[in-house]
Design an enzyme around this catalytic site. Structure first.
Site, mmCIF file in Angstrom:
data_model
loop_
_atom_site.group_PDB
_atom_site.id
_atom_site.type_symbol
_atom_site.label_atom_id
_atom_site.label_comp_id
_atom_site.label_asym_id
_atom_site.label_seq_id
_atom_site.Cartn_x
_atom_site.Cartn_y
_atom_site.Cartn_z
ATOM 1 N N GLU A 266 1.071 -1.226 -0.091
ATOM 2 C CA GLU A 266 -0.025 -0.074 0.024
ATOM 3 C C GLU A 266 0.816 1.150 -0.045
ATOM 4 O O GLU A 266 1.490 1.577 1.024
ATOM 5 C CB GLU A 266 -0.917 -0.052 1.282
ATOM 6 C CG GLU A 266 -1.535 -1.243 1.448
ATOM 7 C CD GLU A 266 -2.936 -1.323 0.512
ATOM 8 O OE1 GLU A 266 -3.107 -0.254 -0.178
ATOM 9 O OE2 GLU A 266 -3.504 -2.130 0.181
ATOM 10 N N CYS A 300 -2.326 8.839 3.202
ATOM 11 C CA CYS A 300 -1.861 8.446 1.588
ATOM 12 C C CYS A 300 -3.278 8.828 0.723
ATOM 13 O O CYS A 300 -2.917 8.861 -0.745
ATOM 14 C CB CYS A 300 -1.959 6.722 1.686
ATOM 15 S SG CYS A 300 -3.283 5.988 2.381
HETATM 16 P P1 NAD Z 1 8.617 5.025 4.323
HETATM 17 O O1 NAD Z 1 8.532 4.158 3.285
HETATM 18 O O2 NAD Z 1 9.731 5.793 4.578
HETATM 19 O O3 NAD Z 1 8.593 4.164 5.683
HETATM 20 C C1 NAD Z 1 7.427 3.302 6.127
HETATM 21 C C2 NAD Z 1 7.849 2.390 7.241
HETATM 22 O O4 NAD Z 1 8.731 1.352 6.506
HETATM 23 C C3 NAD Z 1 8.900 2.781 8.304
HETATM 24 O O5 NAD Z 1 8.342 2.290 9.472
HETATM 25 C C4 NAD Z 1 10.076 2.344 7.876
HETATM 26 O O6 NAD Z 1 10.846 2.210 8.995
HETATM 27 C C5 NAD Z 1 9.958 1.097 7.397
HETATM 28 N N1 NAD Z 1 10.931 0.723 6.245
HETATM 29 C C6 NAD Z 1 11.823 1.539 5.811
HETATM 30 N N2 NAD Z 1 12.716 0.807 5.082
HETATM 31 C C7 NAD Z 1 12.455 -0.413 5.244
HETATM 32 C C8 NAD Z 1 12.937 -1.677 4.857
HETATM 33 N N3 NAD Z 1 13.904 -1.915 4.021
HETATM 34 N N4 NAD Z 1 12.391 -2.906 5.214
HETATM 35 C C9 NAD Z 1 11.311 -2.635 6.008
HETATM 36 N N5 NAD Z 1 10.682 -1.692 6.598
HETATM 37 C C10 NAD Z 1 11.278 -0.524 6.180
HETATM 38 O O7 NAD Z 1 7.115 5.641 4.419
HETATM 39 P P2 NAD Z 1 6.783 6.887 5.299
HETATM 40 O O8 NAD Z 1 7.366 8.081 4.854
HETATM 41 O O9 NAD Z 1 7.217 6.752 6.601
HETATM 42 O O10 NAD Z 1 5.294 7.055 5.237
HETATM 43 C C11 NAD Z 1 4.593 7.869 4.192
HETATM 44 C C12 NAD Z 1 4.496 7.188 2.982
HETATM 45 O O11 NAD Z 1 3.447 6.065 3.156
HETATM 46 C C13 NAD Z 1 3.747 8.142 1.856
HETATM 47 O O12 NAD Z 1 4.391 7.733 0.577
HETATM 48 C C14 NAD Z 1 2.301 7.466 1.993
HETATM 49 O O13 NAD Z 1 1.687 7.815 0.681
HETATM 50 C C15 NAD Z 1 2.581 6.027 2.211
HETATM 51 N N6 NAD Z 1 1.250 5.492 2.694
HETATM 52 C C16 NAD Z 1 0.574 4.782 1.973
HETATM 53 C C17 NAD Z 1 -0.720 4.256 2.596
HETATM 54 C C18 NAD Z 1 -1.594 3.356 1.731
HETATM 55 O O14 NAD Z 1 -2.632 2.652 2.257
HETATM 56 N N7 NAD Z 1 -1.556 3.373 0.324
HETATM 57 C C19 NAD Z 1 -1.260 4.355 3.896
HETATM 58 C C20 NAD Z 1 -0.354 5.520 4.469
HETATM 59 C C21 NAD Z 1 0.894 5.946 3.904
#
Ligand code: NAD
Length: 529
Positions: A266, A300
């Site tokens: 997502e 998101c």
């Molecule tokens: P991000 O991808 O930087 O991080 C999300 C999570 O993933 C964090 O907890 C981070 O620690 C973890 N992470 C990072 N690298 C990883 C790895 N290699 N392996 C496993 N986990 C890892 O995203 P963010 O900036 O924290 O969140 C915002 C983003 O999330 C925006 O792009 C938003 O659109 C998206 N989002 C999407 C949805 C959806 O349902 N489509 C919902 C909420 C947020």
């Protein structure tokens, strides 16, 4: 059941923070025993320290995986009725404890109470929805065999085993519920990496499930950086359910591929709203405010691009600017403010940079456009930009904040083409005086969800309907039957009728040929599957 009065409501923010520190000391004991470094977590509204968290190591993740897998064996053997009972009891506990959970959510995310309650509502509703629907979706089903009556065929849904869930900081509670509860209901264990910033609300929710009877070892929670802790969590799972940015999602899919495990992703969006020429500008403005600025746009499915028909563009822009200037920005553990603060300095930096870049290259600030340090370290005004062009970072890139660009279009065709001209395809919205007219536009949009006369809540709240992204906004779907079935693998069991022996030699096959040929004709005439 007694209602837990919200301990912090009607108290000052600083009293709330002091209370949350005490709760944190208790709740964080439920995290997997951690041996990594300690990090301070700040309250976004004031910058004060909220609590200190010990991060997990790769060895801690390994231990959590072992414990979760051991617990899953007994859990997979429990009856649907047993699991349903736990989910219903947890529902009641979460509803009773709503004041405390919403307080924690506000204090660690900085969001306004209205949006925080929306999250709590979704988290409780998910428990009920999955309790009611899971056994039907996952029950063994009869399917037709090659010739009806000759074969008995049954399909079982078998748990995958251990589901790795990774959730971000922006909607920590509802996204946890939407991904974890169906995984548990399908008979899996869960190993979840929650974001450091927003662990408390998730811990309080998990506590309610354990108090309701969920074996504690079945749902393991860790905190830590993507590398190495996130990677270790990804490597552990038989399915990986990730919510976060498109860049991280793509890296996770790549990492999972050699193990041939499934993923659901997502991811990000650049969500458009189309405003047709038959809309009341006042109504459009109110819809746009909710769609763009809820949770400070850190959502998101939030709207970041508006395409408005030229016949009503001027009026809509004036109304939208006025409605935006009336949005009450601030902090508070009650419903007096409309929008809270951003959650982190990284968010403030990116949003400030997107607006600075746009203005430097010629965009006009119609409303907002500045940080509000007078309110707290991370507040940013709801912002409307006009004249945003492709050379600006915010034109196609996700801002993930309270910033929206308004574009004037001459026709519906132009609006649809512009809306679809994006690498993303998560969510979209169409405003029109005619639902039928809006629906015709909706059917032409490349988005996993389209809301009519609403920004995102109509689809986001529809727990029975699949939710997810097209194009680079995701892979797979949460919610609906799809959201449960991603956590199960089907096993087909079939037995031929002893009355109709299958051929075992050339001669018996030759005898059967005319019979099978006639069967083909008959099955087609009868339109049997
Ligand atoms: P991000 O991808 O930087 O991080 C999300 C999570 O993933 C964090 O907890 C981070 O620690 C973890 N992470 C990072 N690298 C990883 C790895 N290699 N392996 C496993 N986990 C890892 O995203 P963010 O900036 O924290 O969140 C915002 C983003 O999330 C925006 O792009 C938003 O659109 C998206 N989002 C999407 C949805 C959806 O349902 N489509 C919902 C909420 C947020």
């Amino acid at each position: 059941m007694t209602e837990t009065a919200s301990p912090a409501v009607a108290r000052s923010v600083s009293a709330g923070i002091a209370w949350a520190r005490g709760r944190a000391a208790d709740l964080t004991r439920d995290l997997v025993a951690a041996h990594g470094e300690a990090v301070d977590i700040a309250a976004p509204w004031t910058g004060e320290q909220l609590h200190t968290l010990t991060l997990a190591t790769v060895q801690d993740v390994d231990a959590a995986e072992t414990a979760a897998r051991a617990a899953q064996v007994a859990w997979a053997a429990t009856s649907p009725a047993h699991r349903r009972g736990i989910l219903f009891r947890a529902h009641d506990l979460v509803v009773a404890q709503r004041g405390e959970i919403v307080d924690l959510l506000q204090l660690e995310t900085g969001k306004a109470r209205g949006t925080a309650f929306e999250e709590l509502f979704a988290a409780a509703a998910t428990l009920r929805h999955i309790a009611v629907t899971a056994s039907g979706v996952l029950a063994p089903k009869r399917r037709p065999g090659v010739i009806p009556g000759v074969m008995s065929v049954r399909v079982d849904q078998v748990p995958k085993g251990l589901v790795s869930v990774i959730t971000p900081w922006n909607f920590p509670l509802s996204l946890t519920a939407l991904d974890v509860i169906p995984a548990l209901a399908a008979g899996n264990a869960v190993l979840q990496k929650i974001d450091d910033q927003t662990s408390l609300s998730v811990l309080a929710y998990r506590r309610a499930l354990v108090d309701a009877g969920l074996p504690a070892a079945l749902w393991q929670l860790v905190v830590g950086p993507g590398d190495p802790v996130g990677n270790a969590v990804v490597d552990a799972g038989d399915h990986v359910a990730f919510t976060g940015s498109t860049a991280t999602g793509a890296r996770i899919a790549e990492r999972v591929a050699p193990r041939l495990k499934s993923v659901s992703l997502e991811l990000g969006g650049k969500n458009p709203m189309i405003v047709l020429d038959d809309v009341d500008p006042h109504v459009a403005a109110r819809q746009a405010v909710a769609a763009c600025f809820s949770s400070s746009g850190q959502l998101c499915v939030s709207i970041e691009r508006i395409y408005v028909h030229e016949d009503i563009a001027a009026e809509v822009l004036v109304e939208f600017a006025e409605a935006t200037s009336r949005v009450l920005l601030g902090s508070g553990l009650d419903y007096t403010v409309d929008v809270g603060s951003l959650t982190s300095q990284a968010q403030l930096d990116r949003i400030t940079e997107h607006v600075r870049d746009a203005v430097e290259k010629g965009a006009i600030v119609v409303a907002g456009g500045r940080a509000r340090a007078d309110l707290g370290p991370l507040f940013y005004e709801p912002t409307i930009l006009a004249g945003v062009t492709p050379d600006m970072e915010s034109f196609a890139g996700e801002t993930f904040g309270p910033v929206v660009a308004v574009h004037v279009v001459r026709s519906v065709e132009e609006a649809i083409n512009a809306a679809n001209d994006s690498e993303y395809g998560l969510n979209a919205s169409v405003l029109s005086g005619s639902v039928a007219r809006a629906a015709a536009v909706a059917r032409r949009l490349d988005a996993g969800s389209v809301n009519i006369n609403e920004g995102y809540r109509a689809t986001f709240g529809a727990l029975g309907a699949p939710q997810g992204g097209m194009k680079r906004s995701g892979l797979g779907r949460r919610n609906g039957p799809e959201g449960l079935l991603r956590y199960a693998q089907s096993r087909t069991i079939a037995a031929p009728s002893p009355l109709v022996p299958l051929p075992d030699s050339g001669r018996s096959a030759a005898k059967l040929e005319p019979v099978l040929t006639a069967a083909l004709h008959i099955l087609k005439v009868l339109r049997l599957p």
